[in-house]
Write a protein that holds these residues in place. Structure first.
Motif, PDB file in Angstrom:
ATOM      1  N   GLU A  17     -50.623  40.211   0.554  1.00 53.96           N
ATOM      2  CA  GLU A  17     -52.103  41.061   0.522  1.00 53.96           C
ATOM      3  C   GLU A  17     -51.919  42.316   0.731  1.00 53.96           C
ATOM      4  N   ASP A  18     -52.503  42.622   2.259  1.00 55.27           N
ATOM      5  CA  ASP A  18     -52.472  43.280   2.540  1.00 55.27           C
ATOM      6  C   ASP A  18     -51.558  44.760   2.056  1.00 55.27           C
ATOM      7  N   LEU A  19     -50.338  45.099   1.250  1.00 58.97           N
ATOM      8  CA  LEU A  19     -49.599  45.524   1.103  1.00 58.97           C
ATOM      9  C   LEU A  19     -50.859  46.546   0.142  1.00 58.97           C
ATOM     10  N   GLN A  20     -51.292  46.133  -0.693  1.00 64.66           N
ATOM     11  CA  GLN A  20     -51.896  46.324  -2.103  1.00 64.66           C
ATOM     12  C   GLN A  20     -52.408  47.816  -1.346  1.00 64.66           C
ATOM     13  N   TYR A  21     -53.465  48.291  -0.270  1.00 69.57           N
ATOM     14  CA  TYR A  21     -54.251  49.310   0.603  1.00 69.57           C
ATOM     15  C   TYR A  21     -53.076  50.560   1.248  1.00 69.57           C
ATOM     16  N   VAL A  22     -51.899  50.241   1.186  1.00 69.55           N
ATOM     17  CA  VAL A  22     -50.545  50.812   1.478  1.00 69.55           C
ATOM     18  C   VAL A  22     -50.315  52.065   0.445  1.00 69.55           C
ATOM     19  N   PRO A  23     -50.222  53.365   0.436  1.00 66.33           N
ATOM     20  CA  PRO A  23     -49.788  54.073  -0.554  1.00 66.33           C
ATOM     21  C   PRO A  23     -48.249  54.014  -0.809  1.00 66.33           C
ATOM     22  N   GLY A  24     -47.854  53.536  -2.045  1.00 68.70           N
ATOM     23  CA  GLY A  24     -46.718  53.587  -2.404  1.00 68.70           C
ATOM     24  C   GLY A  24     -45.759  52.631  -1.857  1.00 68.70           C
ATOM     25  N   ALA A  25     -46.474  51.856  -1.722  1.00 68.65           N
ATOM     26  CA  ALA A  25     -45.751  49.848  -1.185  1.00 68.65           C
ATOM     27  C   ALA A  25     -45.628  49.113  -2.536  1.00 68.65           C
ATOM     28  N   ARG A  26     -44.191  48.421  -2.622  1.00 66.03           N
ATOM     29  CA  ARG A  26     -44.313  47.172  -3.178  1.00 66.03           C
ATOM     30  C   ARG A  26     -43.603  46.799  -2.614  1.00 66.03           C
ATOM     31  N   ILE A  27     -43.830  45.113  -3.104  1.00 66.51           N
ATOM     32  CA  ILE A  27     -42.737  43.911  -2.590  1.00 66.51           C
ATOM     33  C   ILE A  27     -41.759  43.925  -3.716  1.00 66.51           C
ATOM     34  N   ALA A  28     -40.622  44.307  -3.114  1.00 61.58           N
ATOM     35  CA  ALA A  28     -39.849  44.411  -4.521  1.00 61.58           C
ATOM     36  C   ALA A  28     -38.709  42.909  -4.640  1.00 61.58           C
ATOM     37  N   ALA A  29     -38.731  42.674  -3.215  1.00 62.09           N
ATOM     38  CA  ALA A  29     -37.805  40.669  -2.947  1.00 62.09           C
ATOM     39  C   ALA A  29     -38.042  40.129  -1.432  1.00 62.09           C
ATOM     40  N   VAL A  30     -37.880  39.063  -2.198  1.00 63.66           N
ATOM     41  CA  VAL A  30     -38.306  37.813  -1.193  1.00 63.66           C
ATOM     42  C   VAL A  30     -37.213  36.963  -0.637  1.00 63.66           C
ATOM     43  N   GLY A  31     -37.328  36.800   0.750  1.00 61.21           N
ATOM     44  CA  GLY A  31     -36.072  35.561   0.555  1.00 61.21           C
ATOM     45  C   GLY A  31     -37.304  34.128   1.118  1.00 61.21           C
ATOM     46  N   SER A  32     -36.017  33.557   1.562  1.00 63.46           N
ATOM     47  CA  SER A  32     -36.186  31.945   2.346  1.00 63.46           C
ATOM     48  C   SER A  32     -34.971  31.342   1.965  1.00 63.46           C
ATOM     49  N   ARG A  33     -34.989  30.629   2.882  1.00 56.86           N
ATOM     50  CA  ARG A  33     -33.440  28.795   2.213  1.00 56.86           C
ATOM     51  C   ARG A  33     -34.182  28.177   1.866  1.00 56.86           C
ATOM     52  N   SER A  34     -35.634  28.423   0.971  1.00 56.09           N
ATOM     53  CA  SER A  34     -35.663  27.490   0.089  1.00 56.09           C
ATOM     54  C   SER A  34     -35.800  28.046  -0.994  1.00 56.09           C
ATOM     55  N   LEU A  35     -35.251  28.010  -2.427  1.00 53.65           N
ATOM     56  CA  LEU A  35     -34.875  28.653  -3.571  1.00 53.65           C
ATOM     57  C   LEU A  35     -36.249  28.915  -3.869  1.00 53.65           C
ATOM     58  N   ASP A  36     -36.942  27.844  -3.949  1.00 51.26           N
ATOM     59  CA  ASP A  36     -38.363  27.387  -4.835  1.00 51.26           C
ATOM     60  C   ASP A  36     -40.118  28.148  -3.528  1.00 51.26           C
ATOM     61  N   ARG A  37     -39.487  28.119  -2.886  1.00 51.64           N
ATOM     62  CA  ARG A  37     -40.620  28.691  -2.231  1.00 51.64           C
ATOM     63  C   ARG A  37     -40.369  30.518  -2.168  1.00 51.64           C
ATOM     64  N   ALA A  38     -39.151  30.816  -2.305  1.00 49.11           N
ATOM     65  CA  ALA A  38     -38.822  32.067  -2.891  1.00 49.11           C
ATOM     66  C   ALA A  38     -39.193  32.160  -4.444  1.00 49.11           C
ATOM     67  N   LEU A  39     -39.233  31.645  -4.763  1.00 50.25           N
ATOM     68  CA  LEU A  39     -39.814  31.662  -6.494  1.00 50.25           C
ATOM     69  C   LEU A  39     -41.225  31.396  -6.184  1.00 50.25           C
TER      70      LEU A  39
END
Length: 325
Positions: A17-39
């Motif tokens: 949520e807080d990355l929205q306040y960081v210039p030039g930051a974006r979330i490109a990927a997420v990883g979890s041991r559970s694909l459902d949680r990642a999705l």
């Protein structure tokens, strides 16, 4: 800068949520041991890639830096995983379980020329930066004593992370680190530590009380607990006055300065969102400069902090898996 989120839990959501306040930051990927949680996380935050393993996440060529938000017990393994994949990272505190692990993590980062920092977000909060500035300016004189606490009442559930020894549960590593951090930031390495604790049936600490003495002659009284909600404040007593960091001190928006012979002064400080943006922006700046460690939170600080944590655990009798190694 493209961030990868490793382990999409509660803290990871706040960080995202807080990355929205960081210039030039974006979330490109997420990883979890559970694909459902990642999705689910990817859908919530509009992330393009979701992986059902950490190995896939660190192999993603589009990811520039990784935020490790797994339990304390996994930080060592996941840090090495990221570094060996060529990824700089910000790893949640506590950095690891033992000092030797932290030494290995930081050594590998330097060998590979990759940035690594412990996510002690409070170090970059405007209120903590202003606290440090006031103390170092001499406005309260010589620091004589630091008093800090952090406590909340947690539901006692032996299946949950907070009370699970295998996941490095206990109040010290989870929240006691904050009082210990502020005392270290202000006073340095303690000459002596005395600690007592109350352990649960699972072998982790419900309460932890610490008394510290420093070469300067200053002392500190620190406390953490899962048994009660505490003030979660910090008072810095100096020879010329006091500085009070309002609740909750590690993420506060206000300080009160009590000069020895003058009226108290209230000081308001900024906080964007939850307060995680400041450390994320610092990480990006360091990476762009080609640094392997932060000048504000260097590897040596994390090593020394872990040495204190391990000594406190020894004194109160909390044993984590791998301690015998």
């Amino acid at each position: 800068m493209n961030w990868g989120i490793l382990a999409p839990g509660h803290i990871a959501r706040k960080f995202a949520e807080d990355l929205q306040y960081v210039p030039g930051a974006r979330i490109a990927a997420v990883g979890s041991r559970s694909l459902d949680r990642a999705l689910a996380f990817a859908e919530e935050f509009g992330v393009e890639k979701a992986y059902g393993s950490y190995e896939e996440l660190v192999a993603d060529p589009k990811v520039d830096v990784i935020y490790v938000a797994s339990p304390h017990s996994e930080h060592y393994e996941h840090t090495l995983l990221c570094l060996n994949a060529g990824k700089p990272l910000l790893c949640e505190k506590a950095f690891a379980l033992q000092t030797q692990q932290v030494r290995e993590m930081t050594t590998l980062a330097k060998e590979k020329g990759l940035f690594l920092m412990e996510a002690i977000w409070s170090r970059f909060h405007p209120a903590i930066l202003q606290t440090l500035e006031i103390v170092q300016s001499g406005q309260i004189g010589e620091v004589v004593h630091v008093q800090a606490d952090f406590g909340f009442k947690a539901e006692y559930d032996v299946t949950k992370r907070l009370f699970n020894r295998d996941l490095a549960g206990g109040s010290l590593y989870d929240i006691g680190l904050y009082p210990l951090f502020i005392s270290k930031l202000l006073l340095g390495i303690p000459d002596e530590i005395k600690a007592v604790g109350t352990l649960t049936e699972t072998g982790v600490d419900m309460n932890c009380s610490m008394a510290l003495r420093y070469a300067s002659g200053a002392t500190a009284s620190l406390f953490s607990t899962f048994a009660a909600k505490t003030d979660t404040t910090c008072t810095i007593y100096g020879s010329k006055g006091q500085l009070f960091i309002q609740s909750r001190f590690h993420e506060t928006t206000g300080l009160t300065f009590y000069p020895e012979e003058a009226m108290p002064q209230s000081i308001s400080t900024e906080r964007k969102g939850w307060g995680y943006a400041y450390e994320a922006e610092h990480v990006q700046d360091c990476i762009r400069q080609g640094l392997t460690e932060s000048p504000l939170l260097p590897h040596a600080f994390s090593i020394e902090l872990m040495e204190s944590l391990v000594e406190i655990r020894r004194q109160i009798g909390v044993v984590y898996p791998g301690d015998e190694k």
